[in-house]
Design an enzyme around this catalytic site. Structure first.
Site, PDB file in Angstrom:
ATOM      1  N   SER A   8     -38.996  71.255  -2.043  1.00 26.79           N
ATOM      2  CA  SER A   8     -38.483  72.603  -2.315  1.00 26.79           C
ATOM      3  C   SER A   8     -37.158  72.497  -3.062  1.00 26.79           C
ATOM      4  O   SER A   8     -36.187  71.954  -2.529  1.00 26.79           O
ATOM      5  CB  SER A   8     -38.239  73.353  -1.005  1.00 26.79           C
ATOM      6  OG  SER A   8     -37.388  74.459  -1.263  1.00 26.79           O
ATOM      7  N   HIS A  33     -42.030  72.842  -5.124  1.00 28.69           N
ATOM      8  CA  HIS A  33     -42.074  74.104  -4.374  1.00 28.69           C
ATOM      9  C   HIS A  33     -40.871  74.953  -4.781  1.00 28.69           C
ATOM     10  O   HIS A  33     -39.722  74.502  -4.715  1.00 28.69           O
ATOM     11  CB  HIS A  33     -42.054  73.825  -2.877  1.00 28.69           C
ATOM     12  CG  HIS A  33     -42.305  75.028  -2.033  1.00 28.69           C
ATOM     13  ND1 HIS A  33     -43.550  75.582  -1.854  1.00 28.69           N
ATOM     14  CD2 HIS A  33     -41.440  75.798  -1.335  1.00 28.69           C
ATOM     15  CE1 HIS A  33     -43.440  76.641  -1.060  1.00 28.69           C
ATOM     16  NE2 HIS A  33     -42.186  76.799  -0.726  1.00 28.69           N
ATOM     17  N   ASP A  35     -38.904  78.252  -4.207  1.00 24.82           N
ATOM     18  CA  ASP A  35     -38.679  79.324  -3.229  1.00 24.82           C
ATOM     19  C   ASP A  35     -37.946  80.511  -3.837  1.00 24.82           C
ATOM     20  O   ASP A  35     -36.732  80.473  -4.029  1.00 24.82           O
ATOM     21  CB  ASP A  35     -37.847  78.762  -2.062  1.00 24.82           C
ATOM     22  CG  ASP A  35     -38.704  78.010  -1.076  1.00 24.82           C
ATOM     23  OD1 ASP A  35     -38.297  76.915  -0.634  1.00 24.82           O
ATOM     24  OD2 ASP A  35     -39.789  78.510  -0.750  1.00 24.82           O
ATOM     25  N   MET A  37     -36.481  84.171  -3.599  1.00 25.52           N
ATOM     26  CA  MET A  37     -36.024  85.101  -2.560  1.00 25.52           C
ATOM     27  C   MET A  37     -35.365  86.316  -3.203  1.00 25.52           C
ATOM     28  O   MET A  37     -34.537  86.170  -4.101  1.00 25.52           O
ATOM     29  CB  MET A  37     -35.021  84.395  -1.656  1.00 25.52           C
ATOM     30  CG  MET A  37     -35.605  83.168  -0.986  1.00 25.52           C
ATOM     31  SD  MET A  37     -34.384  82.348   0.054  1.00 25.52           S
ATOM     32  CE  MET A  37     -35.345  80.935   0.579  1.00 25.52           C
ATOM     33  N   HIS A  66     -43.424  80.144  -4.235  1.00 29.56           N
ATOM     34  CA  HIS A  66     -43.475  80.862  -2.949  1.00 29.56           C
ATOM     35  C   HIS A  66     -42.632  82.118  -3.086  1.00 29.56           C
ATOM     36  O   HIS A  66     -41.396  82.047  -3.115  1.00 29.56           O
ATOM     37  CB  HIS A  66     -42.928  79.914  -1.877  1.00 29.56           C
ATOM     38  CG  HIS A  66     -42.785  80.525  -0.521  1.00 29.56           C
ATOM     39  ND1 HIS A  66     -42.025  79.923   0.472  1.00 29.56           N
ATOM     40  CD2 HIS A  66     -43.276  81.651   0.030  1.00 29.56           C
ATOM     41  CE1 HIS A  66     -42.071  80.661   1.568  1.00 29.56           C
ATOM     42  NE2 HIS A  66     -42.823  81.716   1.330  1.00 29.56           N
ATOM     43  N   MET A  68     -40.938  85.052  -1.649  1.00 34.03           N
ATOM     44  CA  MET A  68     -40.437  85.766  -0.485  1.00 34.03           C
ATOM     45  C   MET A  68     -39.838  87.057  -1.026  1.00 34.03           C
ATOM     46  O   MET A  68     -38.619  87.223  -1.127  1.00 34.03           O
ATOM     47  CB  MET A  68     -39.419  84.900   0.261  1.00 34.03           C
ATOM     48  CG  MET A  68     -40.092  83.719   0.943  1.00 34.03           C
ATOM     49  SD  MET A  68     -38.964  82.423   1.446  1.00 34.03           S
ATOM     50  CE  MET A  68     -38.971  81.432  -0.049  1.00 34.03           C
ATOM     51  N   MET A 137     -45.345  79.411   7.673  1.00 38.92           N
ATOM     52  CA  MET A 137     -43.893  79.207   7.730  1.00 38.92           C
ATOM     53  C   MET A 137     -43.524  78.622   9.089  1.00 38.92           C
ATOM     54  O   MET A 137     -43.843  79.197  10.128  1.00 38.92           O
ATOM     55  CB  MET A 137     -43.158  80.530   7.506  1.00 38.92           C
ATOM     56  CG  MET A 137     -43.237  81.061   6.089  1.00 38.92           C
ATOM     57  SD  MET A 137     -42.701  79.868   4.868  1.00 38.92           S
ATOM     58  CE  MET A 137     -40.965  79.724   5.287  1.00 38.92           C
ATOM     59  N   ASP A 175     -44.013  74.932   5.657  1.00 43.33           N
ATOM     60  CA  ASP A 175     -42.735  75.026   4.959  1.00 43.33           C
ATOM     61  C   ASP A 175     -41.607  75.322   5.947  1.00 43.33           C
ATOM     62  O   ASP A 175     -41.569  76.387   6.551  1.00 43.33           O
ATOM     63  CB  ASP A 175     -42.851  76.178   3.941  1.00 43.33           C
ATOM     64  CG  ASP A 175     -41.568  76.432   3.175  1.00 43.33           C
ATOM     65  OD1 ASP A 175     -41.610  77.289   2.278  1.00 43.33           O
ATOM     66  OD2 ASP A 175     -40.546  75.795   3.466  1.00 43.33           O
TER      67      ASP A 175
HETATM   68  C1  DX5 Z   1     -37.227  79.031   3.848  1.00 39.24           C
HETATM   69  C2  DX5 Z   1     -37.445  78.030   2.755  1.00 39.24           C
HETATM   70  C3  DX5 Z   1     -37.234  76.634   3.333  1.00 39.24           C
HETATM   71  C4  DX5 Z   1     -37.345  75.538   2.339  1.00 39.24           C
HETATM   72  C5  DX5 Z   1     -37.496  74.205   3.027  1.00 39.24           C
HETATM   73  O1  DX5 Z   1     -37.346  80.298   3.336  1.00 39.24           O
HETATM   74  O2  DX5 Z   1     -38.766  78.179   2.244  1.00 39.24           O
HETATM   75  O3  DX5 Z   1     -38.184  76.451   4.348  1.00 39.24           O
HETATM   76  O4  DX5 Z   1     -38.426  75.743   1.546  1.00 39.24           O
HETATM   77  O5  DX5 Z   1     -36.352  73.999   3.722  1.00 39.24           O
HETATM   78  P1  DX5 Z   1     -36.066  72.673   4.557  1.00 39.24           P
HETATM   79  O6  DX5 Z   1     -37.101  71.629   4.194  1.00 39.24           O
HETATM   80  O7  DX5 Z   1     -34.679  72.274   4.161  1.00 39.24           O
HETATM   81  O8  DX5 Z   1     -36.180  73.104   5.984  1.00 39.24           O
HETATM   82 ZN    ZN Z   2     -41.104  78.024   0.581  1.00 37.91          ZN
END
Ligand code: DX5
Ligand code: ZN
Length: 220
Positions: A8, A33, A35, A37, A66, A68, A137, A175
Site C-alpha cells: 500500500s 495497492h 488507498d 480516501m 481501493h 474509500m 478490512m 488490508d
Molecule cells: C486503511 C489503509 C491501510 C493500509 C495498510 O484505510 O487501507 O490498511 O492500506 O496499512 P498497514 O499495512 O500499515 O496497516
Molecule cells: Zn486499502
C-alpha cells in the site's frame, strides 16, 4: 489460488515513490495497492487520479485501487482513465452496489467489493457471482499502521467457505495491520491477496517484500 503481495503506497515515501515501486516490483510484488480516501467515507484524505496516472506506464505492476470514497460510482470512469486495473468499492458507500460493479466492468476494470470490520460477510452475498475480488478490512479504514483486528480471520474463513460452496474462484484481499509475524494466519484463513503498507515501506523495502515472498513459497 496465487498468493500476491500488494504494497500500500499510503506508507511510501512520496519524495522517491518511483524508486520505491521499482524496488517492490523487482522483489516480487505484483500489485500496487492505492488507498484513495475522500475525507467523507473515512476521516483522512490521501491521493487520487493524478498520482495514479503518473504511475501508470511506469510499472508493470497491477494497479489495485481501493476507493474509500462516498458514492464511488461518480469516479469509476476517472479511475479507469487514470489507469486502474482493479477498482474496489465499499459496500457501505454505494447507493446501488450492483450498478457500481456493472459500471466498473463497463470501463474495462476488474471489480472489487470491500467491507469494513463491523460489516458482516452476508453483505457480500448479493454480489458474490459478479465480483472478481473481495477486500476484508482488518482495520478500520482511514489510516495505515493500525493493529490487525483478530476477528477478521473468522470473516475471511466464512467468505472463503461461501465462495468454495458456490464454486466461485474469486480473490480474497485483506488490508490492514499485516506483518511477517501474522500473515500465515491470514493465508491459512483463506486470503490470497495481502495488502501491507507499514510492513513493506518501513525499513528495508527489498528485505520486507522478500520476506513475504519467502512465506508464500511455504504454500506452493
Ligand atoms: C486503511 C489503509 C491501510 C493500509 C495498510 O484505510 O487501507 O490498511 O492500506 O496499512 P498497514 O499495512 O500499515 O496497516
Ligand atoms: Zn486499502
Amino acid at each position: 489460488m496465487k498468493r500476491i503481495i500488494a504494497p500500500s503506497i499510503l506508507s511510501a515515501d512520496f519524495k522517491v515513490l518511483g524508486e520505491q515501486l521499482k524496488i517492490t516490483e523487482q522483489a516480487g510484488a505484483e500489485y500496487i495497492h492505492f488507498d484513495v480516501m475522500d475525507g467523507m467515507f473515512v476521516p483522512s484524505i490521501s491521493f487520487g487520479m493524478p498520482v495514479l496516472a503518473s504511475i501508470k506506464g511506469f510499472t508493470t505492476q497491477v494497479l489495485d485501487v481501493h476507493l474509500m470514497v462516498t458514492e464511488p460510482i461518480r469516479y469509476v470512469e476517472a479511475f479507469a482513465e487514470a489507469g486502474a486495473d482493479i477498482l474496489t468499492v465499499h459496500a457501505e458507500a454505494c447507493e446501488d452496489l450492483e450498478k457500481t460493479i456493472e459500471k466498473i466492468h463497463s470501463c474495462g476494470m476488474k471489480a472489487g467489493v470491500s467491507i469494513k470490520p463491523n460489516t458482516p460477510v452476508s453483505a457480500l452475498e448479493p454480489v458474490l457471482e459478479n465480483t472478481e475480488m473481495f477486500l476484508i478490512m482488518s482495520v478500520e479504514p482511514g489510516f495505515g499502521g493500525q493493529a490487525f483486528i483478530p476477528a477478521s480471520l473468522e470473516k475471511i474463513k466464512e467468505l472463503r467457505m461461501l465462495l468454495d460452496k458456490k464454486g466461485i474462484q474469486a480473490d480474497i484481499e485483506v488490508d490492514g495491520g499485516i506483518y511477517l509475524t501474522n500473515i500465515r494466519e491470514v493465508l491459512n484463513a483463506g486470503a490470497n491477496v495481502i495488502v501491507a503498507g507499514s510492513a513493506v515501506f518501513k525499513g528495508n523495502l527489498k528485505e520486507n517484500v522478500t520476506g513475504f515472498m519467502e512465506i508464500f513459497k511455504e504454500y506452493e
